[in-house]
Design a protein around this motif. Structure first.
Motif, short mmCIF file in Angstrom:
data_model
loop_
_atom_site.label_atom_id
_atom_site.label_comp_id
_atom_site.label_asym_id
_atom_site.label_seq_id
_atom_site.Cartn_x
_atom_site.Cartn_y
_atom_site.Cartn_z
N UNK A 362 0.86 -1.18 0.00
CA UNK A 362 0.00 0.00 0.00
C UNK A 362 0.90 1.23 0.00
N UNK A 363 0.92 1.93 -1.12
CA UNK A 363 1.82 3.07 -1.30
C UNK A 363 1.20 4.35 -0.75
N UNK A 364 2.05 5.29 -0.38
CA UNK A 364 1.58 6.60 0.06
C UNK A 364 1.31 7.52 -1.12
N UNK A 365 1.74 7.12 -2.33
CA UNK A 365 1.55 7.90 -3.55
C UNK A 365 0.97 7.01 -4.65
N UNK A 366 0.17 7.55 -5.54
CA UNK A 366 -0.36 6.74 -6.65
C UNK A 366 0.78 6.23 -7.54
N UNK A 369 3.64 2.87 -12.67
CA UNK A 369 4.11 1.58 -13.19
C UNK A 369 5.19 1.03 -12.27
N UNK A 370 5.52 -0.23 -12.46
CA UNK A 370 6.59 -0.86 -11.67
C UNK A 370 7.28 -1.91 -12.52
N UNK A 371 8.49 -2.26 -12.11
CA UNK A 371 9.30 -3.27 -12.80
C UNK A 371 9.47 -4.46 -11.86
N UNK A 372 8.74 -5.57 -12.10
CA UNK A 372 8.85 -6.74 -11.20
C UNK A 372 10.26 -7.29 -11.12
N UNK A 373 11.06 -7.05 -12.16
CA UNK A 373 12.43 -7.56 -12.15
C UNK A 373 13.30 -6.90 -11.10
N UNK A 419 9.63 1.20 -8.53
CA UNK A 419 8.30 1.81 -8.66
C UNK A 419 8.43 3.27 -9.14
N UNK A 420 7.47 3.67 -9.96
CA UNK A 420 7.41 5.05 -10.43
C UNK A 420 6.03 5.60 -10.13
N UNK A 421 5.96 6.74 -9.45
CA UNK A 421 4.64 7.31 -9.15
C UNK A 421 4.15 8.15 -10.34
N UNK A 424 6.49 10.70 -11.80
CA UNK A 424 7.78 10.29 -12.32
C UNK A 424 8.83 10.04 -11.26
N UNK A 425 8.47 10.17 -9.98
CA UNK A 425 9.42 9.91 -8.90
C UNK A 425 9.66 8.41 -8.75
N UNK A 426 10.89 8.06 -8.32
CA UNK A 426 11.28 6.66 -8.12
C UNK A 426 11.46 6.36 -6.63
#
Length: 549
Positions: A362-366, A369-373, A419-421, A424-426
């Motif tokens: 559960x993220x604090x920001x929307x 996308x994410x990279x499962x790798x 993860x990228x919100x 564009x933040x990582x």
């Protein structure tokens, strides 16, 4: 020569003696250290004229106490009934309080001076609560009394230190005005109250749990109670039952509106809405890309805007598509915000996951996308494969799926840039360790509920006995039913029942202006234990609404 030595020594000797006496003299007035804390308020030793004096003709009153005291907010706390045009003067002289009247007294009238919480001792501020001084300018003292209890509708507990006010029926609107009541008291630790030395007549009675001690109902967060019908006081009246409730405001209002440090818009409403929605009406182009996160209680909202290239924004609020309000917020176009992606997990306090459940991130920001790798899950230090899914209805929620094993130790490593919100933040690197709880630590609870009247509707709320604010399950019904709680953690649970008179599926508060009482609530009087790996059954018989206070 010896005489000269003695003369030289004498001033130094006297100076030393004076210094010692000064030190020990100062020490002697210090408060003794240690021992039990003083919790006793000042006690009245003598009143001149005496309390309950008839044919009162004095110009002042002297009250002598057993210790030094102070007056706190005396002009707000001390009230004279009936009211005087010129308030008395209050002077402290040693351990005595002198009250000088600056106004003439009416003939054949009983006066009550209620000191509220004004009188306190000097050291610990212990309050002499509800102390009253009574006198009459005639041969008779009003002696009627009203007594009863104050209960919190939500918790069903007796409410201590609630303000109980009696207002002449001809002055009923005073509860909403700026004029403080002149007849009042507060409840004791058991929620009981008594109003004494009353004159016969018609009165309205209210109870108030104040946010600020001004004796005026002027805050949506304050709890209010009242009787619908006036009291026709001709004799002592007892067993008055007042039920405190938080009145739902009739008009929508934003309690809080702001830009947070991460750039989101944060709003708090003054009441819970039924079906809230939010629209950005200026600049129009950013409305389609917004993400709105409304709390489960529907009284708080967070709005995330992908495009932050604006200096002002206009926000419209709706409930069931009906317009409520529109507001502006401003910021600098060059204003910068700090964002740090962080995660919470659906684990208990011991970092244990319920068997058969997905691991929720559960993220604090929307999340965009994410990279499962860039994520790694280990089972007893061995890397294993897993799958991840975004929740289509919640951009802050990601489900991690895996066939968990008992007695294994798991570690989820989220590497940097995984993860990228939506901005564009990582994320930064983080590691979460957890285990799987034992199935035998869960059980099934079945509540066999019997209703008193099948023509009416009821709402049952189930919650943990140690936390009545988090509702675990809500069920609406109108006939005898079984409420099943499957795979719940062992512990103690409670059930609360709302008498849903208008059958709208929610609890409705009362309204002082409309003279309506809140829907009644009944709390089952025992904790229901749920044992490990056990199916528990409990019979719950809901009492008739008319039997409740």
């Amino acid at each position: 020569m010896p005489l000269k030595i003695k003369q030289a020594f004498l001033p130094e000797f006297l100076l030393t003696i004076l210094l010692i006496l000064t030190i020990f003299g100062c020490a002697s007035v210090q408060r003794p250290m240690g021992g039990p804390r003083d919790r006793t308020p000042p006690k009245l030793l003598k009143a001149t004229p005496e309390n309950m004096t008839r044919n009162f003709a004095a110009k002042s009153i002297t009250l002598e106490f057993d210790e030094y005291f102070k007056l706190t907010n005396q002009y707000a706390e001390i009230v004279v009934s009936p009211a005087m045009e010129k308030s008395p003067e209050y002077k402290i002289r040693q351990k005595s309080l002198v009250i000088d009247f600056r106004d003439s007294l009416h003939k054949n009238t009983t006066y009550v001076i209620n000191f509220g919480k004004a009188i306190q001792d000097v050291n610990e501020s212990n309050q002499l609560k509800n102390f009253t001084y009574v006198f009459s300018t005639g041969p008779h003292i009003d002696s009627l009394a009203i007594s009863g209890t104050v209960t919190n509708t939500d918790t069903q507990e007796k409410e201590k230190e609630a303000l109980v006010m009696l207002i002449p029926a001809s002055q009923d609107t005073a509860i909403f005005g700026k004029k403080k009541p002149t007849i009042f008291t507060s409840t004791d630790s058991s929620g009981n109250f008594t109003l004494n030395n009353l004159h016969d007549g018609n009165y309205r009675i209210y109870a108030l749990k104040e946010a600020s001690p001004d004796k005026i109902y002027n805050n949506d967060q304050e709890l209010i109670a009242f009787l619908k019908d006036p009291i026709h006081l001709t004799k002592d009246t007892s067993n008055i039952s007042l039920r405190l409730f938080k009145q739902t405001p009739e008009k929508f209002r934003l309690v809080d509106r702001r830009f947070d440090g991460d750039g989101k818009l944060f709003f708090t409403f003054n009441k819970q809405l039924s079906d809230p929605s939010i629209k950005i009406t200026y600049p129009k182009e950013i409305d389609e890309t917004k993400y709105v996160d409304i709390s489960p209680t529907k009284d708080t909202a967070m709005v995330y805007l992908r495009n932050m290239e604006f200096d002002s924004v206009r926000v419209a609020f709706f409930d069931k598509q009906k317009p409520l309000d529109t507001i502006y917020l401003r910021k600098s176009k060059k204003e910068t915000f700090t964002r740090n992606i962080q995660f919470k997990y659906n684990l208990d306090g011991d970092n244990q996951l319920q068997p058969g459940k997905d691991l929720q991130l559960i993220s604090n920001l929307p999340i965009d996308n994410f990279d499962p790798g860039l994520l790694m899950l280990t089972e007893d230090s061995v890397q294993v494969n897993f799958t991840m899914q975004k929740d289509p209805a919640n951009l802050k929620l990601i489900n991690l799926k895996y066939r968990w094993k008992q007695k294994s130790n798991y570690a989820l490593t989220i590497n940097e840039l995984a993860f990228t919100d939506i901005y564009g933040d990582k994320n930064k690197k983080s590691i979460k360790k957890f285990t799987i709880n034992k199935p035998e630590n869960y059980g099934t609870l079945t509540l066999k509920v019997t209703v008193p009247d099948t023509s009416k509707s009821y709402i049952a709320q189930i919650f943990n006995a140690t936390n009545n604010k988090t509702i675990l399950k809500t069920v609406t019904f109108s006939k005898n039913t079984s409420i099943i709680l499957k795979d719940y953690l062992t512990g103690k649970y409670r059930i609360r029942v709302i008498y849903d008179n208008n059958k709208n599926g929610v609890w409705d508060s009362g309204s002082v202006k409309r003279g309506t009482q809140p829907e009644k609530i009944w709390l089952y009087n025992k904790d229901i234990p749920l044992r490990a790996n056990w199916e528990t059954e409990e019979a719950v018989e809901i009492p008739g609404e008319s039997t409740l206070p």
